[in-house]
Design an enzyme around this catalytic site. Structure first.
Site, mmCIF file in Angstrom:
data_model
loop_
_atom_site.group_PDB
_atom_site.id
_atom_site.type_symbol
_atom_site.label_atom_id
_atom_site.label_comp_id
_atom_site.label_asym_id
_atom_site.label_seq_id
_atom_site.Cartn_x
_atom_site.Cartn_y
_atom_site.Cartn_z
ATOM 1 N N GLY A 186 -2.215 -9.572 -4.036
ATOM 2 C CA GLY A 186 -2.126 -10.330 -2.806
ATOM 3 C C GLY A 186 -1.302 -9.597 -1.764
ATOM 4 O O GLY A 186 -0.746 -8.524 -2.008
ATOM 5 N N GLY A 187 -1.229 -10.207 -0.581
ATOM 6 C CA GLY A 187 -0.398 -9.650 0.474
ATOM 7 C C GLY A 187 -1.092 -8.588 1.300
ATOM 8 O O GLY A 187 -2.311 -8.413 1.239
ATOM 9 N N CYS B 22 4.011 -5.540 5.042
ATOM 10 C CA CYS B 22 3.685 -6.886 4.561
ATOM 11 C C CYS B 22 3.150 -7.780 5.677
ATOM 12 O O CYS B 22 3.170 -9.009 5.565
ATOM 13 C CB CYS B 22 4.888 -7.536 3.883
ATOM 14 S SG CYS B 22 5.548 -6.569 2.512
ATOM 15 N N THR C 289 2.183 -2.147 2.198
ATOM 16 C CA THR C 289 3.572 -1.775 1.996
ATOM 17 C C THR C 289 3.647 -0.311 1.613
ATOM 18 O O THR C 289 2.625 0.354 1.412
ATOM 19 C CB THR C 289 4.252 -2.660 0.934
ATOM 20 O OG1 THR C 289 5.675 -2.461 0.997
ATOM 21 C CG2 THR C 289 3.764 -2.328 -0.473
ATOM 22 N N TRP C 290 4.865 0.183 1.523
ATOM 23 C CA TRP C 290 5.110 1.581 1.155
ATOM 24 C C TRP C 290 5.859 1.627 -0.164
ATOM 25 O O TRP C 290 6.719 0.786 -0.444
ATOM 26 C CB TRP C 290 5.943 2.269 2.242
ATOM 27 C CG TRP C 290 6.402 3.652 1.885
ATOM 28 C CD1 TRP C 290 5.697 4.825 2.023
ATOM 29 C CD2 TRP C 290 7.674 4.027 1.334
ATOM 30 N NE1 TRP C 290 6.451 5.891 1.586
ATOM 31 C CE2 TRP C 290 7.671 5.428 1.160
ATOM 32 C CE3 TRP C 290 8.807 3.308 0.957
ATOM 33 C CZ2 TRP C 290 8.752 6.127 0.637
ATOM 34 C CZ3 TRP C 290 9.889 4.000 0.428
ATOM 35 C CH2 TRP C 290 9.859 5.392 0.281
#
Length: 250
Positions: free
Chosen positions: A88-89, A191, A92-93
């Protein structure tokens, strides 16, 4: 989704289907795709009770990963690779200096995904607070662990979560910023949150906090949270819109 609510299980009851000890595999620096493939393999094995619950502990070389709700405008323009993943989401790194843990846990029935996420957050909050950031907590409407600022724009995310449940078994997990650079967050909308910042343990406490120093405390806190010995509490200090409440990408 982040507000504390009554779980399906009592707060002091284990959320795991098994009472066997959780196996820990410390893998060091591992390529993201290789780790993802390993998670998928272990997830299937755990579904069929071929292995016990396990937590993978590792770091990744610098890379971006894009969850199911990532938008085109979130993506970087700096040339670093992006892997589209089944968690989900949004984007990001991951990179050196960031402590990553992937719990492969068979959940007890009835499966309560929100309770599982809250327990992971509770473990993170407990460890972060006891290691120099006593005001770390939650922002209602957003996952992860945050450090409050004087204004909402100064709130800073120190730990992120991305979860998938397949066949009643968890995949993906958490990333705690220890002593990593935050440079690569500047090239994305991390995010999906454009109105807050990102920080690390080291930046907040003013000295070097390594992934090695945080590994054992976080593993212990996760074990306590899953077992119900570390009870989920309301650590919210703010509320904000949930950036994931948009349509998923195909």
């Amino acid at each position: 989704m982040t507000a504390v609510r009554d779980p399906f299980f009592p707060a002091d009851q284990s959320i795991r289907a098994s009472h066997n000890p959780i196996e820990v595999r410390e893998l060091g620096m591992m390529d993201y795709q290789r780790a993802w493939d390993l998670q998928a393999e272990l997830n299937k094995q755990r579904q069929h009770d071929e292995i016990n619950d396990v937590i993978l502990v590792l770091e990744h070389p610098s890379i971006y990963t894009a969850g199911k709700r990532t938008q085109p405008s979130d993506r970087p323009q700096n040339g670093l690779p992006v892997i589209d993943v089944d968690r989900g989401g949004r984007i990001t790194w991951h990179g050196p200096g960031q402590l990553v843990m992937y719990p492969i846990i068979k959940l007890a029935e009835p499966i309560d995904v929100v309770d599982y996420v809250r327990r992971v957050e509770e473990a993170l909050i407990h460890v972060i607070r006891t290691h120099g950031i006593p005001n770390a907590g939650r922002i209602d409407g957003r996952s992860g662990v945050w450090v409050p600022g004087k204004t909402p724009e100064e709130h800073r995310k120190v730990a992120a979560l991305g979860i998938r449940i397949a066949g009643g078994v968890t995949m993906h997990g958490l990333a705690l910023n220890c002593d990593n650079t935050v440079e690569f967050y500047d090239y994305i909308v991390p995010c999906g949150i454009s109105d807050a910042g990102v920080t690390t343990m080291s930046q907040e406490v003013g000295n070097d906090v390594t992934t090695q120093s945080m590994t054992a405390p976080l593993l212990a806190a996760l074990d306590d949270a899953f077992a119900g010995r570390l009870v989920v509490a309301d650590h919210s200090f703010a509320s904000a819109p949930d950036p994931t409440k948009i349509p998923r990408r195909p």
